[in-house]
Design an enzyme around this catalytic site. Structure first.
Site, PDB file in Angstrom:
ATOM      1  N   ARG A   1       0.850  -1.189   0.000  1.00  0.00           N
ATOM      2  CA  ARG A   1       0.000   0.000   0.000  1.00  0.00           C
ATOM      3  C   ARG A   1       0.888   1.242   0.000  1.00  0.00           C
ATOM      4  NH1 ARG A   1      -2.471   2.977   4.881  1.00  0.00           N
ATOM      5  NH2 ARG A   1      -3.699   4.531   3.773  1.00  0.00           N
TER       6      ARG A   1
ATOM      7  N   HIS B   1      -2.829  10.864   0.906  1.00  0.00           N
ATOM      8  CA  HIS B   1      -2.217  10.638   2.220  1.00  0.00           C
ATOM      9  C   HIS B   1      -1.506  11.943   2.601  1.00  0.00           C
ATOM     10  CE1 HIS B   1      -0.722   7.190   5.003  1.00  0.00           C
ATOM     11  NE2 HIS B   1      -0.380   8.329   5.583  1.00  0.00           N
TER      12      HIS B   1
ATOM     13  N   GLU C   1      -7.290   8.383   6.529  1.00  0.00           N
ATOM     14  CA  GLU C   1      -7.552   8.990   7.835  1.00  0.00           C
ATOM     15  C   GLU C   1      -8.181  10.383   7.777  1.00  0.00           C
ATOM     16  OE1 GLU C   1      -3.992   8.717  10.228  1.00  0.00           O
ATOM     17  OE2 GLU C   1      -4.112   6.537  10.290  1.00  0.00           O
TER      18      GLU C   1
ATOM     19  N   ASN D   1      -7.003   1.700  10.152  1.00  0.00           N
ATOM     20  CA  ASN D   1      -5.681   1.928  10.744  1.00  0.00           C
ATOM     21  C   ASN D   1      -5.853   1.878  12.253  1.00  0.00           C
ATOM     22  OD1 ASN D   1      -4.850   2.356   8.149  1.00  0.00           O
ATOM     23  ND2 ASN D   1      -4.331   4.515   8.417  1.00  0.00           N
TER      24      ASN D   1
ATOM     25  N   TYR E   1      -3.846   1.759  15.988  1.00  0.00           N
ATOM     26  CA  TYR E   1      -2.611   1.860  16.781  1.00  0.00           C
ATOM     27  C   TYR E   1      -2.848   1.674  18.273  1.00  0.00           C
ATOM     28  CZ  TYR E   1      -0.242   3.156  12.555  1.00  0.00           C
ATOM     29  OH  TYR E   1       0.289   3.108  11.292  1.00  0.00           O
TER      30      TYR E   1
ATOM     31  N   GLU F   1      -3.209  -0.237   8.219  1.00  0.00           N
ATOM     32  CA  GLU F   1      -2.006   0.141   8.982  1.00  0.00           C
ATOM     33  C   GLU F   1      -2.116  -0.417  10.385  1.00  0.00           C
ATOM     34  OE1 GLU F   1      -0.986   4.311   9.293  1.00  0.00           O
ATOM     35  OE2 GLU F   1      -1.436   4.645   7.171  1.00  0.00           O
TER      36      GLU F   1
HETATM   37  C1  FCB Z   1      -0.921   7.113  10.796  1.00  0.00           C
HETATM   38  C2  FCB Z   1      -0.526   7.621   9.433  1.00  0.00           C
HETATM   39  C3  FCB Z   1       0.789   7.094   8.941  1.00  0.00           C
HETATM   40  C4  FCB Z   1       1.801   6.971  10.051  1.00  0.00           C
HETATM   41  C5  FCB Z   1       1.231   6.270  11.240  1.00  0.00           C
HETATM   42  C6  FCB Z   1       2.198   6.070  12.381  1.00  0.00           C
HETATM   43  O1  FCB Z   1      -1.781   8.025  11.395  1.00  0.00           O
HETATM   44  O2  FCB Z   1      -1.502   7.291   8.489  1.00  0.00           O
HETATM   45  O3  FCB Z   1       1.220   7.903   7.887  1.00  0.00           O
HETATM   46  O4  FCB Z   1       2.320   8.205  10.350  1.00  0.00           O
HETATM   47  O5  FCB Z   1       0.114   6.941  11.706  1.00  0.00           O
END
Ligand code: FCB
Length: 457
Positions: A77, A121, A166, A299, A301, A361
């Site tokens: 990607r 992006h 995002e 995405n 985290y 992500e």
């Molecule tokens: C996300 C972004 C990516 C990267 C990660 C850690 O928010 O999409 O570009 O910076 O975080």
């Protein structure tokens, strides 16, 4: 050891984005983007760096594709830099910009790697920003023109498209909090931006489909699975607001449910919207945004645990949800919480029913450097990925239609306002020499892909 396996056609890959890796910021007719401007404004990026050179991927993409191939990657990607294609945002196309992505796509296909293209992006052409940027409806129109140019050029070979990466970051992080380009701090403008980003997605989907027969099209959201810190009414309300602000504000309109009424009411009350409501929304917009898509990109985290600031701590219910121990936080200061990925994917399946899901992500920032032998023993990243893969697998057992997983990131890169100090790559980048070294996590990931599963004790 036992193998927790994944479905036969499950796609394993990695992700990057244009401004974070390409470099060559002034080459071959590329126009200025809002990230060039922002990163060169003193005080905006922690270590004072920018993406002028980054990983020099613009010149080294062949070597990077070969490395991906040697690691067994099935999909990649990446994003297209709008200012390479239309240096001033609209109008004249820069053929050299298209040539680069043509070569990249051809190289990936030759290597047997499926390209997933993200159209936006974050590197908006600065000219469009000068004309008002995402808070203005004309930027959504410009996005559709840009989309058509790219989809026509690559659409015969690229069959997986992501409109935006995002929308929360594009709108609120960048226009309300001011932490990302263009660095505004204006809630009303941020909300207008969020609508125009979603609208441009809705308008772009049919354009992609027309130019790229058989294409699978979706959007990627950064979602924040949340929970109240206790069962108190105050904590529940803090949770509701957070979920509305990060998640439902984007998911609800994308899945045909209008912007959430509770959030509109909160925003009117706080003065972030006029008393008449969300007036930038015009007739037909919500239908356009709710266009049918083939997948939702997620995405993930970390999670959020919400504690009310409206009730004094001693009057609130004692906390029942606790954060992970200090050892289980990444260098971004993000809590490691794989089970929230399971909950998130399951919730999306139950509440919104996307046809397909991809984790577009997921990854962790740990700066473990090469040792004396030149190996990068990033065990924490391997553990992080293993636990998140297993959590995703559990969500699939519960019915979530997860079709693939993209680790963030293929290599260390320019981490926006944090600069080069945060390293998310499974490949180490030596920024002085541009040497790439696959970290231990990359070698472990290669084995996962080969086995199509995760070994557990
Ligand atoms: C996300 C972004 C990516 C990267 C990660 C850690 O928010 O999409 O570009 O910076 O975080």
């Amino acid at each position: 050891m036992a193998l927790i396996s994944f479905p036969k056609d499950f796609l394993w890959g990695t992700a990057t984005s244009s401004y974070q890796i390409e470099g060559a910021a002034m080459e071959d007719g590329r126009g200025e983007s809002i990230w060039d401007r922002f990163s060169k404004t003193p005080g905006k990026v922690g270590d004072g760096t920018n993406g002028d050179v980054a990983c020099d991927h613009y010149h080294r993409y062949r070597e990077d594709i070969a490395l991906m191939k040697s690691l067994g990657m099935q999909a990649y990607r990446f994003s297209v830099a709008w200012p390479r294609i239309l240096p001033t945002g609209r109008g004249k196309v820069n053929p050299k910009g298209l040539d680069f992505y043509n070569r990249l796509v051809d190289g990936l296909l030759e290597a047997g790697i499926t390209p997933f293209v993200t159209l936006y992006h974050w590197d908006l052409p600065q000219t469009l920003q000068d004309q008002g940027g995402w808070p203005r409806r004309s930027t959504a129109e410009a996005f559709v023109e840009y989309t058509e140019v790219v989809a026509r050029a690559l659409g015969d070979r690229v069959k997986n498209w992501i409109t935006h990466n995002e929308p929360w970051c594009i709108s609120l992080l960048s226009h309300e909090k001011g932490l990302h380009a263009p660095g505004l701090k204006d809630f009303r403008q941020a909300l207008a931006a969020s609508h125009h980003v979603l609208l441009s997605h809705g308008w772009a989907v049919p354009v992609i489909r027309a130019a790229s027969p058989g294409a699978q099209v979706g959007i990627t959201l950064n979602l924040s699975p949340a929970e109240p810190a206790s069962p108190s009414a105050a904590d529940y309300d803090a949770f509701r607001h957070h979920d509305g602000y990060f998640n439902r504000w984007f998911l609800d309109p994308l899945y045909g449910r209008h912007y959430p009424a509770d959030m509109i009411a909160d925003y009117i009350k706080a003065g972030h919207l006029p008393s008449e409501g969300f007036t930038v929304v015009q007739p037909g917009d919500l239908e356009a945004i709710a266009v049918d898509t083939d997948f939702l990109g997620v995405n993930y985290y970390n999670r959020a645990v919400l504690r009310s600031d409206k009730v004094p701590e001693e009057k609130n219910h004692p906390r029942t949800v606790h954060l992970a121990p200090q050892s289980e936080w990444t260098e971004m200061g993000w809590e490691v919480h794989p089970d929230s990925l399971r909950k998130l994917l399951t919730r999306l399946h139950v509440d919104y029913g996307p046809r397909k899901l991809y984790v577009t992500e997921n990854g962790a920032s740990f700066s473990t450097p090469p040792d004396a032998q030149g190996r990068v023993p990033d065990e924490k990243r391997t553990n992080f990925l293993r636990d998140h893969f297993l959590a995703a697998r559990k969500a699939m057992d519960a019915g979530a239609p997860l079709a693939g997983y993209f680790v963030w990131s293929f290599m260390d890169n320019f981490e926006w306002d944090r600069g080069y100090l945060q390293r998310f790559g499974i490949v180490w980048v030596d920024y002085k020499t541009q040497q790439r070294i696959p970290k231990d996590s990359a070698l472990w990931y290669r084995d996962v892909i080969k086995a199509n599963g995760v070994q557990v004790p």
